[in-house]
Design an enzyme around this catalytic site. Structure first.
Site, PDB file in Angstrom:
ATOM      1  CD  GLU A  50      -0.662  19.316  -7.996  1.00 21.14           C
ATOM      2  OE1 GLU A  50       0.180  18.529  -8.452  1.00 21.14           O
ATOM      3  OE2 GLU A  50      -1.880  19.046  -7.900  1.00 21.14           O
TER       4      GLU A  50
ATOM      5  N   GLY B  36      -0.357  12.036 -13.071  1.00 17.39           N
ATOM      6  CA  GLY B  36      -1.113  10.943 -13.657  1.00 17.39           C
ATOM      7  C   GLY B  36      -2.521  11.331 -14.044  1.00 17.39           C
TER       8      GLY B  36
ATOM      9  CB  ALA C 102      -1.237  18.659 -17.218  1.00 17.12           C
ATOM     10  CD  GLN C 103      -1.385  20.727 -12.053  1.00 12.41           C
ATOM     11  OE1 GLN C 103      -0.275  20.203 -12.027  1.00 12.41           O
ATOM     12  NE2 GLN C 103      -2.494  20.042 -11.830  1.00 12.41           N
TER      13      GLN C 103
END
Length: 455
Positions: free
Chosen positions: A42, A90, A93-94
């Site tokens: 992602e 939600g 995180a990246q």
């Protein structure tokens, strides 16, 4: 989906999704088309999407030439610098950014891939650092926060009462209250609304004391290579945009002081005032859950960025965004670009260009014919007007000659009539008695009759 620990539950959910798609839509789809991708992918797809929209994958026509020992010449095309991404949802995180080829980095956090039409195009080979922090998304972090303050209250309680009061929840709006049930006890949480206290509290959720096996590390003991903050740009998506824009209305370039002031003012507001503002639609982009958690999310974003990822407090090359160049930037765009990178898109573009040229040529020919037809029509109309004018002039001239001839004959006859002199003097009676005179009168009468006949 990643948070569902049971593989059986994941499989059952995906099969149900597949059956619904086949039943309700006419897509050509196989079961293998539906996948649960890891957070790392992602992050890669998000990085590809934003750099594609910004045009950072277009190589420069200028070549750089390096000479070694005056003999070896290597030519390589330059390419624009890329931007990094920060994405917070939600649940996770990246972070992803390109690292220099000269940097000796190995490990699962490094991804290398080519975005050219084959693997041999060196100019389109990229090497990026990407990692995901599962459980550090905004909603999961709020759950951790609530569980932490409840756990502290339960451990600190020495009474056997079934009710526990927490009246200093610094991350919730001032005056807000909610009840939770834990261990057969009712815990009432009342908000205090203190941004700075909340941000310090949330640092404890970043697990900064975790063992760092390979330095330097960010949060949770995860390796993160050194970032050149003076040159590296970052774009923040999802919660970075919603938290800054929906209520605070400062989305776009991130500046620490502006963010702190806006967040602190909101957190100091009373819950009754916030509810009234929400009812009056002062925050048209936000729902009730957003206005409730805004103080917490502002503090979490600040702690995650500066304490977790170690971004300097004076860093000003971060921009929160939702639309970039009027394009909705989502990781799905990057997934499409990555999956189709080896397709013959250039050939397709050439075919489209040929079709466009032929269509344009046909359109231009039709336009020329139309213009010529209109010009010919204008010439015919103009010639017709000239011809009618000439005919009218000739007609008037002929009528003028006829009228002139009639007028001349009339004038001639009138002059002839007026030239006859009728003598009514007394000598006329004398002509009957004098023969000479009679002869003269007879000749005059004869001349008069001839003129009358001529008239």
């Amino acid at each position: 989906m990643i948070l569902i620990e049971s593989f059986f539950e994941q499989k059952k959910l995906l099969e149900d999704l597949f059956n619904d798609i086949v039943r309700d839509y006419r897509f050509l789809i196989e079961k293998t088309h539906i996948q649960v991708i890891p957070g790392k992918l992602e992050g890669i797809y998000s990085w590809i999407a934003i750099n594609y929209v910004l045009g950072r994958f277009q190589s420069n026509s200028t070549d750089s030439i390096s000479v070694t020992n005056g003999q070896t010449i290597s030519i390589s095309k330059k390419r624009p610098s890329t931007v990094g991404i920060l994405d917070m949802g939600g649940a996770s995180a990246q972070i992803a950014f390109e690292v220099s080829p000269d940097t000796s980095i190995e490990g699962e956090e490094i991804a290398e891939f080519s975005l050219g039409y084959d693997e041999d195009q060196e100019v389109f080979k990229y090497r990026i650092y990407v990692t995901t922090f599962l459980g550090y998304g905004a909603n999961k972090a709020f759950e951790k926060y609530i569980e932490r303050i409840i756990s502290i209250a339960l451990n600190a309680s020495t009474s056997n009462s079934s009710h526990i009061l927490i009246d200093d929840a610094d991350c919730l709006p001032h005056g807000y209250s909610a009840n939770y049930i834990r261990n057969n006890k009712t815990i009432t949480v009342i908000g205090e609304g203190d941004f700075h206290s909340c941000a310090k509290h949330l640092v404890t959720l970043l697990n900064l004391n975790a063992t760092c096996k390979r330095k330097p590390c960010s949060l949770n003991g995860v390796y993160q290579p050194t970032i050149n903050y003076e040159l590296q740009d970052f774009y923040g998506f999802s919660e970075f945009w919603y938290t800054m824009e929906d209520i605070l209305k400062i989305g776009g370039p991130y500046t620490r002081l502006a963010f702190l002031n806006a967040s602190n003012n909101y957190c100091n507001s009373k819950w009754a005032d916030i509810r009234r503002w929400y009812t009056d639609r002062l925050f048209p982009k936000a729902d009730l859950n957003r206005v409730l958690l805004q103080c917490f999310k502002s503090a979490w974003l600040y702690a995650f960025l500066h304490d977790g990822l170690k971004f300097p407090i004076n860093y000003e090359r971060l921009r929160s965004a939702s639309l970039v160049n009027n394009n909705d930037v989502q990781w799905t765009l990057g997934a499409i670009l990555y999956k189709t990178r080896f397709l013959p898109l250039r050939a397709i573009n050439q075919v489209k260009s040929t079709i466009h040229y032929r269509r344009a040529h046909t359109d231009s020919t039709a336009m020329i014919i139309l213009i010529c037809s209109m010009l010919l029509l204008c010439v015919l109309i103009f010639y017709r007007k000239i011809l009618r004018a000439k005919i009218r002039t000739l007609f008037y001239r002929r009528n003028g000659l006829h009228l002139s001839s009639s007028s001349s004959n009339f004038n001639q006859r009138y002059q002839l009539l007026t030239s006859i002199v009728i003598d009514d003097s007394p000598s006329l009676s004398y002509t009957y008695t004098s023969g000479k005179t009679l002869q003269t009168s007879s000749s005059s009468s004869s001349l008069y009759n001839e003129r009358l006949r001529s008239v």
